[in-house]
Structures are given as structure tokens and as C-alpha cells.
Design a protein around this motif. Structure first.
Motif, PDB file in Angstrom:
ATOM      1  N   ALA A 102     141.445   3.236  21.862  1.00  0.00           N
ATOM      2  CA  ALA A 102     141.406   2.655  21.083  1.00  0.00           C
ATOM      3  C   ALA A 102     141.215   1.438  20.140  1.00  0.00           C
ATOM      4  N   LEU A 103     141.754   1.125  18.694  1.00  0.00           N
ATOM      5  CA  LEU A 103     141.615   0.323  17.983  1.00  0.00           C
ATOM      6  C   LEU A 103     142.242  -0.404  17.271  1.00  0.00           C
ATOM      7  N   HIS A 104     142.632  -1.939  17.644  1.00  0.00           N
ATOM      8  CA  HIS A 104     143.949  -2.507  17.147  1.00  0.00           C
ATOM      9  C   HIS A 104     143.612  -3.787  16.679  1.00  0.00           C
ATOM     10  N   GLU A 105     142.572  -3.842  15.260  1.00  0.00           N
ATOM     11  CA  GLU A 105     142.342  -4.608  15.004  1.00  0.00           C
ATOM     12  C   GLU A 105     142.124  -5.291  13.578  1.00  0.00           C
ATOM     13  N   LYS A 106     143.355  -3.989  12.933  1.00  0.00           N
ATOM     14  CA  LYS A 106     144.521  -4.333  11.877  1.00  0.00           C
ATOM     15  C   LYS A 106     145.679  -4.391  11.794  1.00  0.00           C
ATOM     16  N   LYS A 107     145.751  -5.518  11.558  1.00  0.00           N
ATOM     17  CA  LYS A 107     146.804  -5.876  11.422  1.00  0.00           C
ATOM     18  C   LYS A 107     148.135  -4.757  11.102  1.00  0.00           C
ATOM     19  N   ASN A 108     147.776  -3.789  10.000  1.00  0.00           N
ATOM     20  CA  ASN A 108     149.253  -2.903   9.853  1.00  0.00           C
ATOM     21  C   ASN A 108     149.133  -1.637  10.307  1.00  0.00           C
ATOM     22  N   GLN A 109     147.653  -0.886  11.149  1.00  0.00           N
ATOM     23  CA  GLN A 109     147.241  -0.322  11.612  1.00  0.00           C
ATOM     24  C   GLN A 109     146.780  -0.304  12.553  1.00  0.00           C
ATOM     25  N   ALA A 110     146.930   1.038  13.862  1.00  0.00           N
ATOM     26  CA  ALA A 110     146.103   1.057  14.991  1.00  0.00           C
ATOM     27  C   ALA A 110     144.627   2.622  14.768  1.00  0.00           C
ATOM     28  N   SER A 111     144.274   2.556  15.169  1.00  0.00           N
ATOM     29  CA  SER A 111     143.630   3.653  15.508  1.00  0.00           C
ATOM     30  C   SER A 111     142.924   4.523  16.369  1.00  0.00           C
ATOM     31  N   PHE A 112     142.877   5.719  16.684  1.00  0.00           N
ATOM     32  CA  PHE A 112     142.649   6.091  17.678  1.00  0.00           C
ATOM     33  C   PHE A 112     142.064   7.254  17.948  1.00  0.00           C
ATOM     34  N   MET A 113     140.570   7.119  18.987  1.00  0.00           N
ATOM     35  CA  MET A 113     139.474   8.229  19.214  1.00  0.00           C
ATOM     36  C   MET A 113     139.942   9.301  20.424  1.00  0.00           C
ATOM     37  N   TRP A 114     139.389  10.400  20.031  1.00  0.00           N
ATOM     38  CA  TRP A 114     139.882  11.036  20.599  1.00  0.00           C
ATOM     39  C   TRP A 114     137.876  12.417  21.537  1.00  0.00           C
ATOM     40  N   ARG A 115     137.813  12.625  21.915  1.00  0.00           N
ATOM     41  CA  ARG A 115     136.587  12.721  22.113  1.00  0.00           C
ATOM     42  C   ARG A 115     136.345  14.219  22.931  1.00  0.00           C
ATOM     43  N   ASN A 116     135.127  14.687  22.938  1.00  0.00           N
ATOM     44  CA  ASN A 116     135.372  16.433  23.396  1.00  0.00           C
ATOM     45  C   ASN A 116     134.385  16.277  23.323  1.00  0.00           C
ATOM     46  N   SER A 117     132.569  16.262  23.485  1.00  0.00           N
ATOM     47  CA  SER A 117     131.420  16.846  22.546  1.00  0.00           C
ATOM     48  C   SER A 117     131.265  18.116  22.333  1.00  0.00           C
ATOM     49  N   PRO A 118     131.528  18.364  21.481  1.00  0.00           N
ATOM     50  CA  PRO A 118     130.379  18.021  21.021  1.00  0.00           C
ATOM     51  C   PRO A 118     131.440  17.390  19.482  1.00  0.00           C
ATOM     52  N   TYR A 119     132.773  16.992  19.673  1.00  0.00           N
ATOM     53  CA  TYR A 119     133.707  16.642  18.720  1.00  0.00           C
ATOM     54  C   TYR A 119     134.280  15.377  18.604  1.00  0.00           C
ATOM     55  N   LYS A 120     134.848  14.685  17.327  1.00  0.00           N
ATOM     56  CA  LYS A 120     134.966  13.518  17.865  1.00  0.00           C
ATOM     57  C   LYS A 120     136.506  13.202  16.747  1.00  0.00           C
ATOM     58  N   LEU A 121     137.491  13.108  17.228  1.00  0.00           N
ATOM     59  CA  LEU A 121     138.571  13.059  16.307  1.00  0.00           C
ATOM     60  C   LEU A 121     139.335  11.535  16.308  1.00  0.00           C
ATOM     61  N   ILE A 122     139.015  10.767  15.521  1.00  0.00           N
ATOM     62  CA  ILE A 122     139.725   8.896  15.004  1.00  0.00           C
ATOM     63  C   ILE A 122     140.802   9.123  13.951  1.00  0.00           C
ATOM     64  N   LEU A 123     141.854   8.991  14.055  1.00  0.00           N
ATOM     65  CA  LEU A 123     142.917   8.891  13.425  1.00  0.00           C
ATOM     66  C   LEU A 123     143.476   7.436  13.255  1.00  0.00           C
ATOM     67  N   VAL A 124     143.141   7.039  11.687  1.00  0.00           N
ATOM     68  CA  VAL A 124     144.051   5.719  11.103  1.00  0.00           C
ATOM     69  C   VAL A 124     144.848   5.754  11.084  1.00  0.00           C
ATOM     70  N   MET A 125     146.516   5.576  12.081  1.00  0.00           N
ATOM     71  CA  MET A 125     148.096   5.047  11.861  1.00  0.00           C
ATOM     72  C   MET A 125     148.409   3.937  11.868  1.00  0.00           C
ATOM     73  N   ASN A 126     149.614   3.973  11.138  1.00  0.00           N
ATOM     74  CA  ASN A 126     150.299   3.027  11.394  1.00  0.00           C
ATOM     75  C   ASN A 126     150.925   2.250  12.665  1.00  0.00           C
ATOM     76  N   ARG A 127     150.870   1.471  12.005  1.00  0.00           N
ATOM     77  CA  ARG A 127     150.894   0.637  13.610  1.00  0.00           C
ATOM     78  C   ARG A 127     152.220   0.652  13.879  1.00  0.00           C
ATOM     79  N   LYS A 128     152.936   0.743  15.601  1.00  0.00           N
ATOM     80  CA  LYS A 128     154.538   0.978  15.876  1.00  0.00           C
ATOM     81  C   LYS A 128     154.237  -0.305  17.293  1.00  0.00           C
ATOM     82  N   ALA A 129     155.524  -0.524  17.378  1.00  0.00           N
ATOM     83  CA  ALA A 129     155.890  -1.342  18.364  1.00  0.00           C
ATOM     84  C   ALA A 129     155.845  -0.530  19.841  1.00  0.00           C
ATOM     85  N   ASN A 130     156.128   0.653  19.333  1.00  0.00           N
ATOM     86  CA  ASN A 130     156.479   1.326  21.408  1.00  0.00           C
ATOM     87  C   ASN A 130     155.037   2.806  21.026  1.00  0.00           C
ATOM     88  N   ILE A 131     154.571   2.866  21.681  1.00  0.00           N
ATOM     89  CA  ILE A 131     153.279   4.115  21.081  1.00  0.00           C
ATOM     90  C   ILE A 131     153.880   5.176  21.683  1.00  0.00           C
TER      91      ILE A 131
END
Length: 495
Positions: free
Chosen positions: A415-444
Motif C-alpha cells: 500500500a502507498l499513502h503518499e497523497k492527501k486524498n488518495q490511497a493506492s493498493f497493490m495486489w500481485r499474483n505473478s504474472p499479473y499485478k493490479l494497482i487501485l487508486v482509491m478515495n482515502r477512507k479513515a477506516n480501511i
């Protein structure tokens, strides 16, 4: 009479061999645990992966042990990644998701790996970086389970600090890197130079010296947990003399850029001094690119040589006669890949993947000399090492015991939380990778598919450089749909 009884007993043993089982074997002593770590070491910066690398000590550990080829960190930065690993929890569960102030001891979410081992009877000795928080935070953490503690940077209570013990050495180091910046990540720090100070004047060299002194004088009957963690190969690249000689500067291969005029990194665009890197490196000459790359590799070789000398000292003291050796790094290093991207702070391969090796003679025989392609994470370190010591891991720990080859997970998470209003999450299962950019939520646990802003989807087998984002053209792709559901489930499971 005594003689007669003795004859009868002897005959009984011959006739009924099972009687010999009355003698019980001694229980196996818990193994010594040798934890080797460094900072910002790419997953492929090993000789067993890249023949241009000179890392004989780590290569030997890999060949004699098991190397996990698909291991990833939980956050592509030091503080969040290291806290996650040492507590066996995901960053949001720890409460540290960025390179931010750490937690006061009274607010820790669990016991650290070192505390659990110490309570189980281990002697705990720590040398070098843990990075519980920032140097500017308004409190000083304890050593959190280390009885013996020596550190080059980031103060801990009752630890021996380089600046206190050898201020002249620390001053010589600071003087040499004063132009590199507070994080040693300015372009000039990446290009680096051949160091003009002694190895022992470097923070890592000083920590190494203290570790060797400790090993040589150690006199303790308890099993040992020894932690040796270096600050390099993280920039700056001021490398002690001799290690650059392992590399041919003229033929050094460096990162090739995608055919773009601007950054196409949706989740990490603009993050972490991007303008500084792009503006310098897009105009840098070939010699600068080669020097930067070569000196990163030379730093890896220096670290490897200190690991080699440490293992030799441990062997001389018979500490490796019964030992598990682990080597990991906290995250990777982009080295200019994917549009002049440096250090970490993104969810691309060279940032999130880490080298991960288990070795030592206490490693189960069936694992020795193996490559393990399972979906492995740094949260697996805690349960795996506790299991080697015969200690039950805490119920809320999120990792799996890697010594049990039947345990696996569907994919790996970062997970990457470097942007104020966004959080990004990675799911990797070789040979594929998914990254989702999402609106930041206080509760995961509140994240749903409706919070998705954008995504990145990569076929790593056919696009290892991650230049071709397939997300927009893969709406009906069953693999993408499955991975999206798995990632959302993974996020919610971390309540």
C-alpha cells in the motif's frame, strides 16, 4: 546377585530390542537466529539473479538455503515497512503507513519480534537500523526487546550511538556527505564517489565494527538473536575504496526509459521530489547514469562483504553450528526506471519486491538449495522465525510460516499513502499485478469498489518494465475481475 541381574537385563535387551527406548534423546536446542538486513536493496541485485552483481556471501546463503523469488514489502518506504515486519502486522494495523513519526512505546499494537524472542529465553543483540520513526519525532523509543544495542542513526533509549561513542568518526562521515541532502537522495548523492574516509568512519562500517567486537567477546549460554542491519545500499553512494573494482564502468547497463514525454504513473505521479529527479536525470549524460548504477552495485558488494566477515566471526565462535540465517531488505530501489523514477514511493516491481533468503544448518533439509515461488510478504518474517524457535506466534499476526510449504496466499499486498486524498493498493499474483487508486477512507474496512478512482493492470511476463497499463482495455478480463475482488477482500481483512 548384582551380576546375575545385570546378565538378565543384558539378555532382555538382546531379546526385546524395544527395551532400548527407555533412554530418551535430549531435546534439540533452539537455533541461534542471525538476522541480516539492509536498506533499499533491489530484489535482483544479487549475483544469483544478475551475473553482473558481486555478492558472493548472499549468493552462498541462497544456494545453501531457500530464496523466495516473489517476496514483496507491505509499504515501499522504510518506517512503515520495518514496523510492519517487526510486528507481523500490515501498516494500517500498526498505525504507521508512511515515513512518519513512530508510535510511543505505550501505544504499540503488539510485541515486537525481539520482545517475543527475549521472553522465550533468547539473548537479543541489535546492530544498526530499525527506523521505528523519524529523527525529528518528539520522543525517543526504547530498544523494544534488544538487550545489546548499537546504532548509527535514529536514537533509541539506552542504545550506544555512533555520535556519542565516536563523534569524530561521525563528523568525518557527515562532512563527506554534506552535499547529498538530509535523506542522501539528491542526484549528486546518487552519482556518489569513491569514499575518502576509512570504512569505520561510515555509519555502516562503525556498526559492523561493534558487531564484530560483540561476537568475539560474547559469553552467553542462551540462544542468540543477532540483528545486523545496514543503512546502505540506500543512497548516498560514497563507496569505500575497492568495491567499485568489481564492476566495469564502461559496460555498466543502466535503466532505459519508456517512450513517454511525461509521467504515466497514475498512483505515484508527482510523489516524492519527482520534479527534482526528472529535471536532473532527463539531461544527465551517459557517464553519470553509469556512475550512479555502478556505485549502487558497489555499495551492495560492500554490504555483502561485511555480511561475509560477520558470518565468518559467528562461525569461529561456533554460533552457526545450530542456526537459522535470514536475509531481507525493507524495499527496493527504482534506479531511474519508468520515467526517471528513483528510490521507492511507488508500487512498481523494483520498488516493492525484496530479496528474501533463509539459510543455515537448522533450516529443514527439504528446503535447502531451493527456489520458492510462493506469494511471500515481509509480514511472514515474524511467524517464520518464531516457528524456528518453537514459539507460537500471536494470533493476530498476519503472516504465514514459510517453513510450512503447504501455506500460501492468493497474492501479495502493498500500500502507498503518499497523497492527501488518495490511497493506492497493490495486489500481485505473478504474472499479473493490479494497482487501485482509491478515495482515502479513515477506516480501511469502509473501502468498496465505488471508491476506485483509477487503476493499473500489468502483465508482468510480457511487460516486465510495466510500461503498458492494460486496466482501461481489460474491463471484461476475468483475471482482472478476480484480482480486484481479492484485493478488496484483502483490504477489508485488515480491520
Amino acid at each position: 546377585m548384582k551380576s546375575y541381574i545385570g546378565i538378565i537385563m543384558f539378555l532382555g535387551i538382546l531379546i526385546f530390542p524395544g527395551c532400548q527406548t527407555v533412554q530418551k534423546s535430549e531435546p534439540t536446542a533452539p537455533p541461534n537466529i542471525i538476522f541480516l538486513m539492509d536498506d533499499q536493496h533491489r530484489w535482483d541485485a544479487l549475483g544469483v539473479v544478475d551475473s553482473s552483481m558481486h555478492t558472493p556471501a548472499l549468493d552462498k546463503l541462497a544456494k545453501e538455503g531457500v530464496r523466495f523469488t516473489q517476496a514483496v514489502c507491505q509499504a515501499p518506504m522504510c518506517v512503515a515497512s520495518r514496523n510492519s515486519m517487526m510486528f507481523g502486522l500490515y501498516p494500517n494495523q500498526v498505525g504507521i503507513v508512511r515515513n512518519q513519526h513512530g508510535l510511543q512505546d505505550s501505544l504499540l499494537p503488539a510485541k515486537t519480534l525481539m520482545q517475543l524472542l527475549q521472553e522465550a529465553g533468547y539473548e537479543t543483540a541489535g546492530f544498526g537500523k530499525t527506523h521505528w520513526g523519524t529523527s525529528s519525532q518528539p520522543f525517543i523509543p526504547s530498544t523494544r526487546g534488544f538487550e545489546t544495542r548499537y546504532i548509527g542513526e535514529c536514537r533509541e533509549q539506552n542504545a550506544v550511538m555512533m555520535i556519542d561513542a565516536d563523534p569524530a568518526k561521525k563528523e568525518r562521515y557527515n562532512e563527506e556527505v554534506k552535499e547529498y541532502g538530509g535523506g542522501e537522495e539528491r542526484p549528486i548523492g546518487y552519482i556518489g564517489k569513491t569514499s575518502e574516509i576509512d570504512e569505520g568512519d561510515h555509519r555502516d562500517g562503525w556498526v559492523f565494527d561493534q558487531c564484530i567486537k560483540y561476537i568475539n567477546k560474547r559469553n552467553d549460554e542462551r540462544p542468540l538473536f543477532l540483528y545486523l542491519s545496514f543503512l546502505k545500499p540506500h543512497a548516498g553512494h560514497n563507496v569505500p575504496e575497492g568495491y567499485e573494482d568489481f564492476y566495469d564502468l564502461k559496460n555498466t547497463q543502466y535503466a532505459q526509459q519508456p517512450p513517454w514525454e511525461e509521467d504515466h504513473s497514475e498512483h505515484a505521479e508527482g510523489v516524492n521530489r519527482r520534479d527534482m529527479y526528472i529535471n536532473f536525470w532527463k539531461d544527465a549524460n551517459e557517464e553519470q547514469w553509469k556512475e550512479m548504477t555502478m556505485r549502487y552495485k558497489a555499495n551492495c558488494s560492500w554490504i555483502d562483504h561485511m555480511f561475509e566477515r560477520t558470518l565468518a566471526a559467528l562461525e569461529d565462535k561456533k554460533i552457526l553450528d545450530n542456526a537459522i540465517i535470514i536475509y531481507v531488505s525493507d524495499h527496493g530501489e527504482m534506479l531511474g526506471e519508468r520515467f526517471y523514477r528513483f528510490n521507492k514511493y511507488c508500487l512498481y516491481e523494483s520498488s516493492v519486491r525484496v530479496p528474501f533468503i533463509l539459510s543455515g544448518n537448522a533450516l529443514p533439509e527439504e528446503l535447502k538449495g531451493k527456489l520458492d515461488d510462493r506469494n511471500v510478504e515481509l509480514v511472514d518474517v515474524l511467524p517464520t522465525l518464531l516457528s524456528t524457535a518453537g514459539i507460537d506466534h500471536p494470533k493476530k499476526a498476519m503472516g504465514i510460516n514459510l517453513l510450512d510449504t503447504t501455506q500460501n496466499r492468493q497474492g501479495t499486498f502493498c500500500a502507498l499513502h503518499e497523497k492527501k486524498n488518495q490511497a493506492s493498493f497493490m495486489w500481485r499474483n505473478s504474472p499479473y499485478k493490479l494497482i487501485l487508486v482509491m478515495n482515502r477512507k479513515a477506516n480501511i474496512s469502509d473501502y468498496t469498489e465505488e471508491d476506485i478512482i483509477s487503476g493499473e493492470f500489468y502483465d508482468l511476463e510480457n511487460d516486465p518494465q510495466e510500461w503498458n497499463n492494460l486496466y482501461a482495455t481489460s474491463v471484461g478480463n476475468p483475471v482482472l475481475k478476480k484480482m480486484k475482488n481479492e484485493l478488496l477482500h484483502q483490504i477489508k481483512s485488515q480491520e
